[in-house]
Design a protein around this motif. Structure first.
Motif, PDB file in Angstrom:
ATOM      1  N   GLY A 200       3.197  17.885   7.223  1.00 31.32           N
ATOM      2  CA  GLY A 200       2.755  19.210   7.614  1.00 31.32           C
ATOM      3  C   GLY A 200       1.663  19.252   8.659  1.00 31.32           C
ATOM      4  O   GLY A 200       1.121  20.331   8.943  1.00 31.32           O
ATOM      5  N   TYR A 201       1.339  18.099   9.265  1.00 35.55           N
ATOM      6  CA  TYR A 201       0.271  18.066  10.261  1.00 35.55           C
ATOM      7  C   TYR A 201       0.679  17.274  11.495  1.00 35.55           C
ATOM      8  O   TYR A 201       1.396  16.272  11.406  1.00 35.55           O
ATOM      9  N   ASP A 202       0.216  17.758  12.650  1.00 40.70           N
ATOM     10  CA  ASP A 202       0.196  16.973  13.879  1.00 40.70           C
ATOM     11  C   ASP A 202      -1.205  16.405  14.025  1.00 40.70           C
ATOM     12  O   ASP A 202      -2.194  17.140  13.867  1.00 40.70           O
ATOM     13  N   SER A 203      -1.311  15.116  14.308  1.00 43.49           N
ATOM     14  CA  SER A 203      -2.628  14.471  14.417  1.00 43.49           C
ATOM     15  C   SER A 203      -2.661  13.560  15.625  1.00 43.49           C
ATOM     16  O   SER A 203      -1.634  12.981  16.010  1.00 43.49           O
ATOM     17  N   GLN A 204      -3.841  13.426  16.220  1.00 48.12           N
ATOM     18  CA  GLN A 204      -4.049  12.513  17.339  1.00 48.12           C
ATOM     19  C   GLN A 204      -5.351  11.742  17.124  1.00 48.12           C
ATOM     20  O   GLN A 204      -6.332  12.313  16.623  1.00 48.12           O
ATOM     21  N   ARG A 205      -5.356  10.468  17.513  1.00 51.77           N
ATOM     22  CA  ARG A 205      -6.559   9.638  17.376  1.00 51.77           C
ATOM     23  C   ARG A 205      -6.724   8.703  18.572  1.00 51.77           C
ATOM     24  O   ARG A 205      -5.749   8.191  19.113  1.00 51.77           O
ATOM     25  N   PHE A 206      -7.977   8.495  18.916  1.00 50.78           N
ATOM     26  CA  PHE A 206      -8.357   7.444  19.857  1.00 50.78           C
ATOM     27  C   PHE A 206      -9.385   6.575  19.157  1.00 50.78           C
ATOM     28  O   PHE A 206     -10.410   7.077  18.664  1.00 50.78           O
ATOM     29  N   SER A 207      -9.122   5.278  19.092  1.00 51.06           N
ATOM     30  CA  SER A 207      -9.982   4.354  18.343  1.00 51.06           C
ATOM     31  C   SER A 207     -10.407   3.190  19.215  1.00 51.06           C
ATOM     32  O   SER A 207      -9.627   2.708  20.040  1.00 51.06           O
ATOM     33  N   VAL A 208     -11.630   2.712  19.004  1.00 47.25           N
ATOM     34  CA  VAL A 208     -12.122   1.548  19.734  1.00 47.25           C
ATOM     35  C   VAL A 208     -13.116   0.791  18.869  1.00 47.25           C
ATOM     36  O   VAL A 208     -13.883   1.403  18.108  1.00 47.25           O
ATOM     37  N   GLN A 209     -13.079  -0.530  18.946  1.00 46.60           N
ATOM     38  CA  GLN A 209     -14.010  -1.375  18.194  1.00 46.60           C
ATOM     39  C   GLN A 209     -14.321  -2.622  19.014  1.00 46.60           C
ATOM     40  O   GLN A 209     -13.439  -3.179  19.670  1.00 46.60           O
ATOM     41  N   GLY A 210     -15.568  -3.056  18.967  1.00 43.94           N
ATOM     42  CA  GLY A 210     -15.984  -4.249  19.690  1.00 43.94           C
ATOM     43  C   GLY A 210     -16.906  -5.113  18.857  1.00 43.94           C
ATOM     44  O   GLY A 210     -17.626  -4.615  17.987  1.00 43.94           O
ATOM     45  N   LYS A 211     -16.876  -6.412  19.126  1.00 43.44           N
ATOM     46  CA  LYS A 211     -17.723  -7.360  18.410  1.00 43.44           C
ATOM     47  C   LYS A 211     -18.693  -8.006  19.382  1.00 43.44           C
ATOM     48  O   LYS A 211     -18.288  -8.548  20.413  1.00 43.44           O
ATOM     49  N   LEU A 215     -22.963  -8.352  15.513  1.00 40.69           N
ATOM     50  CA  LEU A 215     -22.845  -6.898  15.412  1.00 40.69           C
ATOM     51  C   LEU A 215     -21.431  -6.434  15.761  1.00 40.69           C
ATOM     52  O   LEU A 215     -20.880  -6.830  16.792  1.00 40.69           O
ATOM     53  N   THR A 216     -20.862  -5.585  14.915  1.00 37.75           N
ATOM     54  CA  THR A 216     -19.558  -4.973  15.177  1.00 37.75           C
ATOM     55  C   THR A 216     -19.724  -3.454  15.179  1.00 37.75           C
ATOM     56  O   THR A 216     -20.270  -2.883  14.237  1.00 37.75           O
ATOM     57  N   LEU A 217     -19.243  -2.804  16.248  1.00 42.54           N
ATOM     58  CA  LEU A 217     -19.347  -1.352  16.384  1.00 42.54           C
ATOM     59  C   LEU A 217     -17.955  -0.757  16.558  1.00 42.54           C
ATOM     60  O   LEU A 217     -17.101  -1.343  17.218  1.00 42.54           O
ATOM     61  N   GLY A 218     -17.741   0.432  15.978  1.00 41.44           N
ATOM     62  CA  GLY A 218     -16.448   1.084  16.106  1.00 41.44           C
ATOM     63  C   GLY A 218     -16.587   2.591  16.127  1.00 41.44           C
ATOM     64  O   GLY A 218     -17.586   3.143  15.664  1.00 41.44           O
ATOM     65  N   ALA A 219     -15.582   3.264  16.694  1.00 42.77           N
ATOM     66  CA  ALA A 219     -15.586   4.731  16.751  1.00 42.77           C
ATOM     67  C   ALA A 219     -14.153   5.239  16.799  1.00 42.77           C
ATOM     68  O   ALA A 219     -13.257   4.578  17.349  1.00 42.77           O
ATOM     69  N   ILE A 220     -13.933   6.428  16.221  1.00 36.44           N
ATOM     70  CA  ILE A 220     -12.628   7.088  16.254  1.00 36.44           C
ATOM     71  C   ILE A 220     -12.839   8.563  16.566  1.00 36.44           C
ATOM     72  O   ILE A 220     -13.689   9.228  15.950  1.00 36.44           O
ATOM     73  N   LEU A 221     -12.064   9.076  17.506  1.00 31.01           N
ATOM     74  CA  LEU A 221     -11.988  10.511  17.763  1.00 31.01           C
ATOM     75  C   LEU A 221     -10.694  11.016  17.138  1.00 31.01           C
ATOM     76  O   LEU A 221      -9.629  10.414  17.322  1.00 31.01           O
TER      77      LEU A 221
END
Length: 302
Positions: A200-211, A215-221
């Motif tokens: 029942g949903y349309d969804s979109q994501r952009f994801s990125v992660q770096g090491k 230290l490991t950092l990540g983000a998702i829109l």
């Protein structure tokens, strides 16, 4: 239900015994359990909780024409369940072919949008799992999954879910990923993904992660829209992990419009396959009472 659970275990034992004479298989799983203090708005309480503990078997076998057949049968087990209740349920279970054309899997599987998050969610399977606020964390039956061969670090993924009902609609999921989800071969992982009429949903994501060393950092829109009403919501998630010897310090923050979830925690490695962990999650909700959880637990993988 007890009979069904016992029957499932019996069939699994027979399958493992038979397969062991035919081709190599891997038995795997993890036990993850925590003692939690919870405040879910209506009141406070304590509990012992099994966090997606699981077991499964998987394997592959070389075929003609440089192809392989591969399979996975996985179940979730509630280690803290009351005695006598049904505490086993199906997770990813599929069979497929792999070759120069890529990989095709048929059965029950995570959609490629769900898989596109990689390891960015530092508190997956806990209360702070991103499914607590976002749509799109779907494991679908009646599905066909295609993963293309990797070219210059890029791979295309497709999920098709059959309607399985006269009144139903087919659903699709698509992703394009770059790098290594585990950040072992590459220091970067990125993806774009979309669901079309998935539950029942349309969804979109952009994801990125770096090491970056320890230290490991990540983000998702993230964006989701109800197919029925057309109402949409946007969110963002940021995560971080810092390794100091056997200790991993972790933090994560997630939003969906005016709702948010903040978590801090730490893992301590007790052995190659065993860790202790502690975390605290505070979830602020715009249209209902806020919630919070504090957990101390143990995980063992095999």
């Amino acid at each position: 239900m007890k009979f069904i659970s016992k029957l499932s275990l019996s069939l699994l034992a027979i399958s493992v015994s038979a397969a062991s004479f035919a081709d190599p298989i891997t038995v795997y799983g993890k036990a993850n359990i925590s003692a939690q203090a919870a405040d879910e708005g209506a009141g406070s309480f304590t509990e012992i909780k099994s966090n997606a503990s699981r077991f499964g078997v998987k394997g592959d076998l070389k075929l003609d024409n440089d192809m392989e057949v591969l399979y996975t049968f996985e179940w979730q087990v509630d280690l803290a369940d009351e005695s006598g209740s049904d505490n086993i349920k199906a997770r990813n279970q599929y069979v497929g072919l792999k070759g120069s054309f890529g990989t095709v899997l048929l059965g029950r599987n995570d959609t490629v949008l769900k898989q596109s998050q990689g390891k960015i969610d530092q508190f997956s399977d806990y209360e702070a799992d991103i499914k607590g606020l976002w749509k799109g964390e779907n494991r679908m039956g009646d599905s066909v999954t295609y993963i293309s061969p990797t070219a210059n670090g890029f791979s295309l993924g497709l999920t098709y879910v059959a309607e399985d009902d006269v009144a139903g609609d087919d659903s699709q999921s698509i992703s394009l990923t770059y790098g290594d989800k585990a950040l072992k071969k590459d220091k970067w992982f990125a993806s774009v993904a979309a669901d079309f009429d998935m539950k029942g949903y349309d969804s979109q994501r952009f994801s990125v992660q770096g090491k970056f060393d320890q230290l490991t950092l990540g983000a998702i829109l993230h964006r989701q829209e109800s197919v029925e009403t057309g109402s949409s919501k946007n969110g963002v998630m940021m995560s971080a992990a810092y390794t100091i010897g056997k200790l991993v310090l972790k933090g994560q923050y997630q939003t969906l419009e005016d709702d948010n979830s903040a978590t801090i925690g730490a893992d301590y490695k007790l052995g190659k396959s065993t860790k202790a962990f502690i975390w605290y999650t505070d979830r602020g909700l715009d249209k209902s009472e806020d919630k919070s959880w504090l957990a101390l637990g143990l995980e063992h993988k095999f």
